[in-house]
Motif scaffolding. Structure first.
Motif: not given
Length: 249
Positions: A211, A216, A220
């Motif tokens: 994250e 990341h 996502n």
């Protein structure tokens, strides 16, 4: 507003045309791009031969050199003005993590930044130009947000956009660069004359993609915006090196 647009996929690349179209109405636009695909050339400048500048039928100008050549030549003699903004892209594939060191797309924007001009590099995460129009709309929206905040100082942004039809409305995140594993082995082949030749192998998989990283965010469903700098100094390691080499603090 005066905008210089470059890329590394060459002046005929669909991503360049899409980005130019997306920027229409923002101000004066000049396009100066490489004659051929120059992916992976990083910040290289051509010093071993002279460069030539040509004009395409659509008005784009192209240089028989690298992306950095294009911006450098533009800023040091080709243009009779100083651009307010330098934009590079839209690249055919991601420029995240360690890849940014090799990227010609990022290099073109970096050259603008080195001259003190606000600069942005745009890339799609997957190759193939899928959902390119949506990516161009996302780029336009980010540029408008940047302009709304003012161009008071030079900055360098690296933007990576998922190949999705809703790219323009996806959440955006400020990220840091992730890291990749080492590149895969070279591919060895034999040419028709029996000589051994080598192709650079594929990039390694992401190994630091937690994250907050660009890997990341895009994985996502978010647009990654990474502010970059060019200072490669290991500031944290300097005290240890002074001690190791017996140098004064």
């Amino acid at each position: 507003m005066r905008i210089l647009i470059a890329n590394d996929d060459g002046y005929l690349a669909p991503g360049l045309a899409a980005l130019v179209k997306a920027c229409e109405g923002l101000g004066q636009i000049d396009v100066i791009a490489p004659e051929q695909n120059a992916s992976g050339t990083s910040n290289a400048l051509t010093l071993s031969r002279p460069l030539s500048v040509f004009t395409a039928a659509n008005g784009y100008r192209y240089v028989n050199g690298t992306p950095s050549d294009c911006v450098h030549v533009a800023l040091t003699g080709l243009l009779d003005y100083r651009p307010d903004l330098v934009i590079s892209g839209i690249n055919n594939g991601a420029n995240m993590g360690d890849d940014t060191l090799y990227s010609g797309t990022v290099a073109a924007a970096t050259e603008g930044f080195l001259f003190g001009i606000p600069s942005i590099a745009f890339s799609q995460v997957e190759k193939g130009w899928v959902e390119l129009e949506a990516a161009a709309q996302a780029a336009r929206a980010i540029i408008e947000q940047v302009l709304a905040g003012g161009l008071g100082h030079a900055f360098l942004l690296n933007v990576n956009m998922p190949n999705r039809p809703d790219a323009a409305t996806l959440p955006r995140r400020i990220t840091r660069l992730g890291r990749r594993h080492a590149s895969e082995a070279v591919i060895r082949q034999t040419n028709p004359r029996g000589e051994t030749i080598y192709w650079i192998g594929p990039a390694g998989d992401a190994r630091e993609a937690g994250e907050g990283t660009d890997f990341h965010a895009t994985a996502n469903g978010m647009v990654s915006i990474t502010p970059l700098q060019v200072d490669l100094s290991d500031h944290a390691g300097m005290p240890a090196w002074r001690q190791r080499l017996g140098l004064p603090t």
